[in-house]
Design a protein around this motif. Structure first.
Motif, mmCIF file in Angstrom:
data_model
loop_
_atom_site.group_PDB
_atom_site.id
_atom_site.type_symbol
_atom_site.label_atom_id
_atom_site.label_comp_id
_atom_site.label_asym_id
_atom_site.label_seq_id
_atom_site.Cartn_x
_atom_site.Cartn_y
_atom_site.Cartn_z
ATOM 1 N N PHE A 14 0.835 -1.204 0.000
ATOM 2 C CA PHE A 14 0.000 0.000 0.000
ATOM 3 C C PHE A 14 0.869 1.253 0.000
ATOM 4 C CE2 PHE A 14 -2.553 3.381 1.953
ATOM 5 C CZ PHE A 14 -3.522 3.467 0.960
ATOM 6 N N GLU A 15 1.971 1.246 0.728
ATOM 7 C CA GLU A 15 2.883 2.400 0.709
ATOM 8 C C GLU A 15 3.440 2.617 -0.690
ATOM 9 O OE1 GLU A 15 3.377 4.782 2.922
ATOM 10 O OE2 GLU A 15 1.818 3.760 4.058
ATOM 11 N N ALA A 90 -4.211 -9.640 3.871
ATOM 12 C CA ALA A 90 -5.202 -8.604 3.575
ATOM 13 C C ALA A 90 -5.217 -7.498 4.625
ATOM 14 C CB ALA A 90 -6.590 -9.229 3.471
ATOM 15 N N ILE A 91 -5.448 -6.270 4.128
ATOM 16 C CA ILE A 91 -5.708 -5.120 4.990
ATOM 17 C C ILE A 91 -6.888 -4.352 4.394
ATOM 18 C CG2 ILE A 91 -3.368 -4.824 5.903
ATOM 19 C CD1 ILE A 91 -2.948 -2.573 3.817
ATOM 20 N N VAL A 92 -7.506 -3.546 5.240
ATOM 21 C CA VAL A 92 -8.529 -2.604 4.800
ATOM 22 C C VAL A 92 -7.948 -1.216 5.039
ATOM 23 C CG1 VAL A 92 -10.876 -1.738 5.180
ATOM 24 C CG2 VAL A 92 -10.392 -4.198 5.376
ATOM 25 N N VAL A 93 -8.020 -0.361 4.037
ATOM 26 C CA VAL A 93 -7.449 0.976 4.159
ATOM 27 C C VAL A 93 -8.515 2.027 3.892
ATOM 28 C CG1 VAL A 93 -5.095 0.296 3.608
ATOM 29 C CG2 VAL A 93 -6.619 0.942 1.771
ATOM 30 N N GLU A 94 -8.482 3.062 4.712
ATOM 31 C CA GLU A 94 -9.313 4.243 4.502
ATOM 32 C C GLU A 94 -8.357 5.385 4.192
ATOM 33 O OE1 GLU A 94 -12.425 4.942 7.572
ATOM 34 O OE2 GLU A 94 -11.349 3.311 8.589
ATOM 35 N N TYR A 95 -8.718 6.232 3.238
ATOM 36 C CA TYR A 95 -7.856 7.348 2.899
ATOM 37 C C TYR A 95 -8.631 8.382 2.113
ATOM 38 C CZ TYR A 95 -7.578 4.686 -1.429
ATOM 39 O OH TYR A 95 -7.898 3.976 -2.564
ATOM 40 N N GLU A 96 -8.016 9.518 1.959
ATOM 41 C CA GLU A 96 -8.608 10.596 1.185
ATOM 42 C C GLU A 96 -7.566 11.073 0.181
ATOM 43 O OE1 GLU A 96 -11.529 13.796 2.725
ATOM 44 O OE2 GLU A 96 -9.509 14.639 2.912
ATOM 45 N N LEU A 97 -7.973 11.162 -1.064
ATOM 46 C CA LEU A 97 -7.121 11.733 -2.103
ATOM 47 C C LEU A 97 -7.468 13.211 -2.219
ATOM 48 C CD1 LEU A 97 -7.320 9.034 -4.928
ATOM 49 C CD2 LEU A 97 -5.613 9.265 -3.123
ATOM 50 N N ALA A 109 -11.145 17.070 -2.524
ATOM 51 C CA ALA A 109 -10.736 15.803 -1.931
ATOM 52 C C ALA A 109 -11.882 14.809 -2.033
ATOM 53 C CB ALA A 109 -10.334 16.009 -0.475
ATOM 54 N N SER A 110 -11.531 13.547 -2.009
ATOM 55 C CA SER A 110 -12.525 12.486 -2.084
ATOM 56 C C SER A 110 -12.074 11.323 -1.212
ATOM 57 C CB SER A 110 -12.692 12.031 -3.536
ATOM 58 O OG SER A 110 -13.704 11.064 -3.643
ATOM 59 N N ALA A 111 -13.030 10.736 -0.493
ATOM 60 C CA ALA A 111 -12.738 9.623 0.411
ATOM 61 C C ALA A 111 -12.805 8.285 -0.326
ATOM 62 C CB ALA A 111 -13.738 9.631 1.563
ATOM 63 N N PHE A 112 -11.971 7.362 0.139
ATOM 64 C CA PHE A 112 -11.904 6.023 -0.441
ATOM 65 C C PHE A 112 -11.763 5.000 0.671
ATOM 66 C CE2 PHE A 112 -10.407 8.868 -3.625
ATOM 67 C CZ PHE A 112 -10.714 8.314 -4.850
ATOM 68 N N ILE A 113 -12.197 3.789 0.393
ATOM 69 C CA ILE A 113 -11.913 2.627 1.226
ATOM 70 C C ILE A 113 -11.461 1.529 0.269
ATOM 71 C CG2 ILE A 113 -12.864 0.828 2.716
ATOM 72 C CD1 ILE A 113 -14.818 2.907 3.797
ATOM 73 N N GLY A 114 -10.391 0.864 0.632
ATOM 74 C CA GLY A 114 -9.883 -0.207 -0.210
ATOM 75 C C GLY A 114 -9.620 -1.461 0.600
ATOM 76 N N ILE A 115 -9.781 -2.584 -0.055
ATOM 77 C CA ILE A 115 -9.418 -3.868 0.527
ATOM 78 C C ILE A 115 -8.299 -4.399 -0.345
ATOM 79 C CG2 ILE A 115 -10.183 -6.192 1.133
ATOM 80 C CD1 ILE A 115 -13.074 -4.954 1.213
#
Length: 145
Positions: A14-15, A90-97, A109-115
């Motif tokens: 993810f990094e 697996a991880i679940v990530v929350e972030y904002e671009l 900006a927009s929020a995202f969640i990814g698996i």
């Protein structure tokens, strides 16, 4: 003494994804397994929601990313929260671009969640839930300029 190679897990991958998004948008292909599955369940109507295989995704992503980069500059990935799971792959990530509309200087900006699922140092599955309404509003504004 034999050399040991540390295989990157989902956090490290993810990094790398974050780095690619900010510095080398089209460079993520090396992180993808050949048989990767990428899903965007909330894609707008008429858009592909599932890509099977690295080549299928890159065939789509290259032109999309180039068009995006002409309109919007990604400035940061913020408010990142990584949730561990019971599955070490697996991880679940929350972030904002967050970025800037190039034509107007408008910041958005927009929020995202990814698996994210990683095996042997490669992404085997990425499912991303996007705030598509926010993205459409921002990118739609670029069409009017």
């Amino acid at each position: 003494m034999p050399e040991t190679t540390v295989v990157p897990g989902p956090r490290e991958i993810f990094e790398r994804m974050r780095w690619h998004w900010l510095e080398n948008l089209g460079g993520i292909g090396g992180e993808l397994a050949e048989d990767v599955v990428i899903e965007v369940p909330f894609a707008p109507s008429g858009r592909t929601r599932r890509y099977e295989g690295r080549e299928a995704f890159l065939h789509f992503a290259g032109p999309e990313q180039a068009a995006f980069a002409r309109k919007f500059r990604l400035d940061e990935i913020r408010d990142v929260v990584i949730h561990e799971t019971t599955d070490p792959e697996a991880i679940v990530v929350e972030y904002e671009l967050a970025g800037t509309v190039i034509a107007t200087g408008h910041q958005a900006a927009s929020a995202f969640i990814g698996i994210l699922r990683v095996r042997d140092g490669k992404i085997i599955h990425w499912r991303e839930y996007q705030n598509t309404l926010a993205m459409i509003e921002v990118l739609g504004a670029t069409e009017r300029t």
